[in-house]
Design an enzyme around this catalytic site. Structure first.
Site, PDB file in Angstrom:
ATOM      1  N   PHE A  76      -9.243  -6.798   1.011  1.00 40.73           N
ATOM      2  CA  PHE A  76      -9.526  -5.863   0.273  1.00 40.73           C
ATOM      3  C   PHE A  76     -10.941  -6.309  -0.441  1.00 40.73           C
ATOM      4  O   PHE A  76     -10.869  -5.994  -1.668  1.00 40.73           O
ATOM      5  CB  PHE A  76      -8.529  -5.479  -0.741  1.00 40.73           C
ATOM      6  CG  PHE A  76      -8.507  -4.135  -1.336  1.00 40.73           C
ATOM      7  CD1 PHE A  76      -9.087  -2.986  -0.775  1.00 40.73           C
ATOM      8  CD2 PHE A  76      -8.164  -3.793  -2.731  1.00 40.73           C
ATOM      9  CE1 PHE A  76      -8.926  -1.590  -1.275  1.00 40.73           C
ATOM     10  CE2 PHE A  76      -8.191  -2.526  -3.187  1.00 40.73           C
ATOM     11  CZ  PHE A  76      -8.591  -1.308  -2.474  1.00 40.73           C
ATOM     12  N   PRO A  77     -11.879  -6.679   0.371  1.00 38.50           N
ATOM     13  CA  PRO A  77     -13.104  -7.043  -0.160  1.00 38.50           C
ATOM     14  C   PRO A  77     -14.101  -6.297  -1.119  1.00 38.50           C
ATOM     15  O   PRO A  77     -14.684  -6.568  -1.779  1.00 38.50           O
ATOM     16  CB  PRO A  77     -13.638  -7.865   0.827  1.00 38.50           C
ATOM     17  CG  PRO A  77     -13.448  -7.137   2.075  1.00 38.50           C
ATOM     18  CD  PRO A  77     -11.908  -6.713   1.908  1.00 38.50           C
ATOM     19  N   TYR A  85       0.021  -5.095  12.333  1.00 39.51           N
ATOM     20  CA  TYR A  85      -0.714  -3.947  12.271  1.00 39.51           C
ATOM     21  C   TYR A  85      -0.343  -3.027  13.403  1.00 39.51           C
ATOM     22  O   TYR A  85      -0.880  -3.103  14.583  1.00 39.51           O
ATOM     23  CB  TYR A  85      -2.471  -4.211  12.243  1.00 39.51           C
ATOM     24  CG  TYR A  85      -2.542  -5.250  11.053  1.00 39.51           C
ATOM     25  CD1 TYR A  85      -1.850  -5.219  10.000  1.00 39.51           C
ATOM     26  CD2 TYR A  85      -3.832  -5.911  11.079  1.00 39.51           C
ATOM     27  CE1 TYR A  85      -2.036  -6.272   8.930  1.00 39.51           C
ATOM     28  CE2 TYR A  85      -4.264  -6.522  10.073  1.00 39.51           C
ATOM     29  CZ  TYR A  85      -3.234  -6.939   9.026  1.00 39.51           C
ATOM     30  OH  TYR A  85      -3.570  -7.846   8.004  1.00 39.51           O
ATOM     31  N   GLY A 111     -13.675  -1.079  -8.050  1.00 43.36           N
ATOM     32  CA  GLY A 111     -13.050  -0.678  -9.302  1.00 43.36           C
ATOM     33  C   GLY A 111     -13.970   0.507 -10.114  1.00 43.36           C
ATOM     34  O   GLY A 111     -14.667   1.461  -9.267  1.00 43.36           O
TER      35      GLY A 111
END
Length: 288
Positions: free
Chosen positions: A213-214, A68, A218
């Site tokens: 990516f919790p 990162y 959508g």
């Protein structure tokens, strides 16, 4: 269940590897970098504030990686929080190299993994890393060589526990034949549960499951959608509901929502205090 000043405490605790206790709602430090997870953040001072505020809010599990930045995230963590509080667990990873923004290439050669571990120890300013994760399995290198090197680093006291990332159940079982694995970090959220079998394996074997990516929701968060109605009832945001759902889903779940702003951090951590009813939990699961 945790005071209002430390909402993360309401998420409950989990012992990684049976001995590293963390509050289950953690913080993922990937977004503390420049665009494409490359270079320095636009506002380094805010990045430091975010990290300090996370700990103030009761977060005791911070997840990062050498890639990162590269190294930008680890160095910011050191600047913000070193010397580290006794109850703070910083997990990092190695095994993805970077050649530019948005570019990620698996490299699992043992000498590379060793070099990266040594660099992470230096960048984080620690003698030992609590949880060290193989960021990706490198298909070009025997798994026994990749994990064997991590096991050696563990014997040397440089890392305490070993985790995996983006793996199948079969790969976890293969890895366990080589060295004990205590955690798995896979993509998983309310809208994308393709790793359900991996989560169930982790539950059966008491491995920490760290969904990255919790807070993806959508189409569920659309006005008038199922999330919208439940969110209104709780005076919560769809993102907070998505995190509350994950925490409710499994006792081995350690969500690590990331952000580069203090305001958004405070909103995410407050999700630990959202208590879904059985009906709400089921409705969200079905809607997705």
């Amino acid at each position: 269940m945790g005071s209002s000043s430390q909402p993360a405490k309401a998420s409950g605790t989990y012992r990684i590897g049976g001995d590293l206790q963390v509050d289950r709602l953690g913080y993922g430090a990937m977004q503390l970098t420049g665009p494409g997870v490359w270079g320095d953040p636009k506002d380094p001072a805010e990045a430091v504030r975010v990290l300090r505020r996370a700990y103030e809010l009761g977060v005791t599990f911070i997840d990062t990686a050498d890639s990162y930045g590269p190294f930008v995230s680890e160095l910011l963590i050191r600047e913000a929080l070193h010397p580290y509080a006794d109850d703070l667990v910083i997990a990092t990873k190695a095994g993805l190299t970077r050649s530019g923004p948005g570019d990620w290439r698996p490299v699992g050669r043992p000498e590379y993994l060793r070099q990266q571990c040594e660099l992470s120890l230096r960048h984080l300013g620690v003698e030992s890393i609590g949880l060290y994760q193989l960021h990706r399995i490198d298909a070009k290198v025997p798994l026994a060589d990749q994990l064997g090197e991590l096991a050696l680093l563990q014997q040397e006291g440089k890392i305490r526990h070993i985790g995996l990332s983006e793996v199948t159940v079969e790969q976890i079982e293969g890895a366990q034949q080589i060295t004990p694995i205590v955690s798995v970090q896979n993509l998983y959220n309310l809208a994308d549960r393709s790793a359900e079998d991996v989560l169930e394996h982790c539950e059966r074997n008491d491995l920490a499951f760290i969904p990255w990516f919790p807070i993806a929701t959508g189409n569920l968060a659309k006005p008038g959608g199922p999330l919208d109605a439940i969110a209104t009832g709780h005076e919560a945001t769809p993102a907070q509901l998505a995190l509350a759902w994950l925490l409710r889903r499994s006792p081995v779940m350690l969500p690590i929502p990331g952000t580069s702003s203090v305001g958004h951090l405070e909103e995410n951590v407050a999700a630990a205090q959202v208590q879904l009813t059985d009906e709400e939990y089921d409705a969200l699961a079905k809607a997705a």
